[in-house]
Write a protein that holds these residues in place. Sequence first.
Motif, short mmCIF file in Angstrom:
data_model
loop_
_atom_site.label_atom_id
_atom_site.label_comp_id
_atom_site.label_asym_id
_atom_site.label_seq_id
_atom_site.Cartn_x
_atom_site.Cartn_y
_atom_site.Cartn_z
N THR A 26 -50.96 -16.35 -60.63
CA THR A 26 -51.92 -16.34 -59.71
C THR A 26 -53.41 -16.24 -60.16
O THR A 26 -53.88 -15.36 -61.01
CB THR A 26 -51.67 -15.24 -58.65
N ARG A 27 -54.56 -17.13 -59.75
CA ARG A 27 -55.63 -16.94 -60.08
C ARG A 27 -56.52 -17.09 -58.89
O ARG A 27 -57.73 -17.36 -59.06
CB ARG A 27 -56.29 -18.06 -61.14
N VAL A 28 -55.97 -17.56 -57.81
CA VAL A 28 -56.85 -17.78 -56.37
C VAL A 28 -56.13 -17.19 -55.42
O VAL A 28 -54.67 -17.31 -55.31
CB VAL A 28 -57.47 -19.12 -56.56
N LEU A 29 -56.99 -16.56 -54.50
CA LEU A 29 -56.39 -16.48 -53.15
C LEU A 29 -57.41 -17.28 -52.04
O LEU A 29 -58.57 -16.76 -52.14
CB LEU A 29 -56.54 -14.74 -52.43
N PRO A 30 -56.92 -18.17 -51.54
CA PRO A 30 -57.67 -19.09 -50.68
C PRO A 30 -58.31 -18.24 -49.21
O PRO A 30 -57.68 -17.13 -49.20
CB PRO A 30 -56.70 -20.22 -50.19
N GLN A 31 -59.36 -18.81 -48.92
CA GLN A 31 -59.70 -18.11 -47.75
C GLN A 31 -58.75 -18.13 -46.56
O GLN A 31 -58.01 -18.92 -46.57
CB GLN A 31 -61.03 -18.93 -47.02
N GLY A 32 -58.28 -16.73 -45.98
CA GLY A 32 -57.32 -16.76 -45.12
C GLY A 32 -56.29 -16.20 -45.39
O GLY A 32 -55.18 -16.05 -44.67
N SER A 33 -55.80 -16.03 -46.69
CA SER A 33 -54.69 -15.43 -47.21
C SER A 33 -54.35 -13.95 -46.61
O SER A 33 -53.36 -13.79 -46.57
CB SER A 33 -55.06 -15.14 -48.93
N GLY A 34 -55.22 -13.53 -46.40
CA GLY A 34 -55.00 -11.89 -45.83
C GLY A 34 -55.01 -11.97 -44.32
O GLY A 34 -54.77 -10.93 -43.87
N SER A 35 -55.20 -13.26 -43.70
CA SER A 35 -55.11 -13.31 -42.26
C SER A 35 -54.10 -14.36 -41.81
O SER A 35 -54.13 -14.68 -40.58
CB SER A 35 -56.52 -14.00 -41.98
N ASN A 36 -53.17 -14.42 -42.61
CA ASN A 36 -51.81 -15.31 -42.32
C ASN A 36 -52.01 -16.76 -42.05
O ASN A 36 -51.34 -17.27 -41.18
CB ASN A 36 -50.83 -14.50 -40.98
N LEU A 37 -53.47 -17.04 -42.44
CA LEU A 37 -53.60 -18.53 -42.37
C LEU A 37 -53.12 -19.46 -43.42
O LEU A 37 -52.88 -20.49 -43.41
CB LEU A 37 -54.97 -18.86 -42.07
N VAL A 38 -52.77 -18.49 -44.58
CA VAL A 38 -52.45 -19.26 -45.95
C VAL A 38 -51.18 -18.25 -46.44
O VAL A 38 -51.57 -17.02 -46.58
CB VAL A 38 -53.67 -19.37 -46.96
N GLU A 39 -50.16 -18.75 -47.10
CA GLU A 39 -49.11 -18.03 -47.35
C GLU A 39 -49.67 -17.37 -48.61
O GLU A 39 -49.93 -17.91 -49.53
CB GLU A 39 -47.88 -18.82 -47.27
N LEU A 40 -49.32 -16.17 -48.96
CA LEU A 40 -49.26 -15.61 -50.39
C LEU A 40 -48.09 -16.19 -51.24
O LEU A 40 -46.93 -16.26 -50.48
CB LEU A 40 -49.21 -13.87 -50.21
N PRO A 41 -48.45 -15.96 -52.56
CA PRO A 41 -47.24 -16.64 -53.35
C PRO A 41 -46.12 -15.35 -53.37
O PRO A 41 -46.69 -14.15 -53.36
CB PRO A 41 -47.80 -16.65 -54.76
N GLU A 42 -44.96 -15.63 -53.62
CA GLU A 42 -43.90 -14.65 -53.59
C GLU A 42 -43.80 -14.11 -54.85
O GLU A 42 -44.15 -14.58 -55.98
CB GLU A 42 -42.60 -15.29 -53.14
#
Length: 158
Positions: A73-89
């Motif tokens: 992992t090298r990026v968390l897109p905007q919204g990753s912490g807001s359930n707008l983008v899924e986190l990598p398993e």
Amino acid sequence: MKLFSQDIKEGDKLPARHVFNGMGYQGDNISPHLAWDEVPSGTKSFVVTCYDPDAPTGSGWWHWVVVNLPADTRVLPQGSGSNLVELPEPAIQTRTDFGKAGYGGAAPPKGETHRYIFTVYALDVEQLEVDENASGAMVGFNVHFHSLASASITAMFR
């Protein structure tokens, strides 16, 4: 390690998009984009946090905690912490000081300027043995024993 963002800059004011929606604020409560590079060899996972050391609690305030991000992992897109983008398993978000998992934006007492420290930690283990109910302090305790490197960006909000 280096941490950078398309949304926040070192020492700048945190945009309204990343401010809490509640406690007297009407922000969007969207987690910012974060990306990192220059990762040390031996990295097996990452942890990302947002912490306010200026909160009037005696122990600061955990605004966001993400654990067990895979080593590639090298990026968390905007919204990753807001359930707008899924986190990598198998990444999970743990409990913040708002009482639940997920990103909670800036919400300082009126008239106070607070620092919001976004940090990524490279760890020497694939996973921390915590679940979504773990506090920021519990995650921090575990990170302390497994951290290879870290990088931060501090944004301000009043």
